[in-house]
Design an enzyme around this catalytic site. Structure first.
Site, mmCIF file in Angstrom:
data_model
loop_
_atom_site.group_PDB
_atom_site.id
_atom_site.type_symbol
_atom_site.label_atom_id
_atom_site.label_comp_id
_atom_site.label_asym_id
_atom_site.label_seq_id
_atom_site.Cartn_x
_atom_site.Cartn_y
_atom_site.Cartn_z
ATOM 1 N N GLY A 54 1.210 -2.426 -13.149
ATOM 2 C CA GLY A 54 0.684 -3.711 -12.703
ATOM 3 C C GLY A 54 1.741 -4.772 -12.957
ATOM 4 O O GLY A 54 2.313 -4.845 -14.056
ATOM 5 N N ASP A 232 2.618 -7.590 -5.832
ATOM 6 C CA ASP A 232 3.788 -7.164 -6.601
ATOM 7 C C ASP A 232 5.000 -8.024 -6.294
ATOM 8 O O ASP A 232 5.885 -8.177 -7.130
ATOM 9 C CB ASP A 232 4.073 -5.687 -6.313
ATOM 10 C CG ASP A 232 3.006 -4.836 -6.969
ATOM 11 O OD1 ASP A 232 3.180 -4.456 -8.130
ATOM 12 O OD2 ASP A 232 1.955 -4.619 -6.345
ATOM 13 N N LYS A 243 -0.117 -2.807 -3.458
ATOM 14 C CA LYS A 243 -0.389 -1.358 -3.445
ATOM 15 C C LYS A 243 -0.637 -0.840 -2.037
ATOM 16 O O LYS A 243 -1.306 -1.489 -1.242
ATOM 17 C CB LYS A 243 -1.598 -1.090 -4.352
ATOM 18 C CG LYS A 243 -1.996 0.352 -4.504
ATOM 19 C CD LYS A 243 -0.851 1.271 -4.898
ATOM 20 C CE LYS A 243 -0.151 0.860 -6.182
ATOM 21 N NZ LYS A 243 1.116 1.595 -6.407
HETATM 22 O O1 MRU Z 1 1.942 0.934 -8.935
HETATM 23 P P1 MRU Z 1 1.148 -0.076 -9.729
HETATM 24 O O2 MRU Z 1 -0.111 0.490 -10.298
HETATM 25 O O3 MRU Z 1 1.993 -0.787 -10.751
HETATM 26 O O4 MRU Z 1 0.741 -1.145 -8.636
HETATM 27 C C1 MRU Z 1 -0.061 -2.219 -9.011
HETATM 28 C C2 MRU Z 1 -0.462 -3.073 -7.876
HETATM 29 O O5 MRU Z 1 -0.089 -2.865 -6.742
HETATM 30 C C3 MRU Z 1 -1.281 -4.271 -8.221
HETATM 31 O O6 MRU Z 1 -2.159 -4.577 -7.176
HETATM 32 C C4 MRU Z 1 -0.326 -5.453 -8.429
HETATM 33 O O7 MRU Z 1 0.643 -5.129 -9.376
HETATM 34 C C5 MRU Z 1 -1.044 -6.660 -8.840
HETATM 35 S S1 MRU Z 1 -1.333 -6.632 -10.569
HETATM 36 C C6 MRU Z 1 -2.183 -7.933 -11.068
#
Ligand code: MRU
Length: 341
Positions: A54, A232, A243
């Site tokens: 995240g 991200d 994501k």
């Molecule tokens: O691959 P991840 O689990 O790190 O991806 C996380 C996401 O895509 C979240 O939606 C994003 O980081 C927002 S976190 C508040």
């Protein structure tokens, strides 16, 4: 936020040991375990293996990890530790902002305590931003618009505390409202099913996990009032990497007139990235698509293969949603609609 009635953060400085403490997100929801380490390499490896994941939690872990590197191995800080943390994951820009900030702080020849304070203030400011953007988001969700859909985990596990997309939902619940959330399971790593639904269960928020493919159909049937997701990396024009599956959600949302908001702190914005096409998209291991973990009948975690062996997979971890598909981007500064660059 709450775990069995006690307050936790996804990652924090552990003063007693002089190290970092994080929740091992790979083990949730079946095991709740915290890791404590005084080795910066463990923090970098935790980001890589997604024990911590995240965007804001990744940034905070890197900040604490670099404070630890300054404390334990200062002579290698610039040549080894900064590049080591920068190389852990490519898409979430929060990581790079955190590394830049710690690099600037290290340039002033601080004491170890000052570097730890710098990392602590980074994490605290993320939490304050989350709380604030949640208030804005809660106001945007008009009364009656309480069937909310979210994707992946943009909750407190992903964002140190409160969450980004989930912060508004927690604010509504604390104000006595009764929000209901459709939680996309979020293949392949199932952050929605494993993490977001677990968070909501701990906080008493009513939710239901659904297959990612169900989202468009629920919209078509008028059962989704609004969509809230995290980010991200947000490009200068307001395109958003999040994501994998977020882009498809945005297409369905536009088709069915469902408002869709991205909720993210300033640390998720990349003003040097002109548009979504310039955002690096992480490609992850085929195994994440081909295999799964789960509990067997005896309560033991098992790793199983779900596809025929020998069949390859495709595993882009993120996609880009064009700004035009969004109703807006909510940060701690308020609502922004993006712009043409
Ligand atoms: O691959 P991840 O689990 O790190 O991806 C996380 C996401 O895509 C979240 O939606 C994003 O980081 C927002 S976190 C508040």
């Amino acid at each position: 936020m709450l775990v069995k009635g006690s307050l936790f953060r996804a990652v924090n400085w552990h003063a007693e040991s002089g190290g970092i403490q994080w929740i091992d997100q790979q083990r949730l929801p079946h095991r709740f375990e915290q890791v404590i380490s005084s080795h910066p390499e463990d923090a970098a490896a935790a980001i890589e293996s997604m024990q911590v994941r995240g965007a804001p939690s990744i940034g905070a872990t890197a900040a604490y990890g670099l404070a630890l590197a300054w404390k334990t191995d200062r002579k290698n800080f610039f040549d080894h530790w900064l590049p080591r943390f920068r190389a852990t994951r490519p898409t979430a820009v929060n990581l790079f902002h955190a590394c830049d900030m710690m690099q600037t702080c290290a340039g002033t020849s601080p004491t170890s305590s000052q570097m730890i304070e710098c990392a602590q203030s980074y994490a605290d400011s993320e939490v304050a931003a989350n709380q604030r953007m949640g208030k804005y988001m809660a106001e945007l969700l008009a009364v009656g618009q309480r069937r909310i859909l979210t994707h992946c985990n943009a909750g407190w596990l992903a964002a140190v505390d409160w969450g980004t997309a989930t912060s508004g939902i927690y604010h509504l619940a604390r104000a006595g409202e009764k929000p209901f959330v459709w939680v996309d399971e979020t293949r392949p790593r199932l952050q929605g099913a494993r993490l977001t639904a677990w968070e909501f269960a701990q906080e008493g928020i009513d939710c239901r996990i659904q297959a990612d493919g169900a989202a468009a159909w629920m919209m078509a049937n008028g059962k989704v009032d609004a969509i809230v997701v995290g980010a991200d990396r947000i490009a200068a024009n307001g395109d958003v990497a999040n994501k994998i599956g977020t882009y498809a959600l945005s297409l369905a949302a536009r088709e069915h007139g469902v408002p869709m908001y991205v909720v993210a702190p300033s640390s998720s914005f990349d003003k040097d990235c002109p548009c979504g096409g310039s955002i690096p998209i992480e490609q992850r291991d085929d195994e994440e698509v081909l295999c799964m973990d789960g509990l067997d009948g005896e309560g033991r975690v098992q790793h199983v293969r779900i596809a025929a062996s020998g069949v390859p997979a495709n595993n882009p971890a993120f996609d880009v949603t064009p700004n035009a598909n969004l109703s807006g981007i909510v940060s701690e500064k308020g609502l922004w609609h993006g712009c043409d660059v």
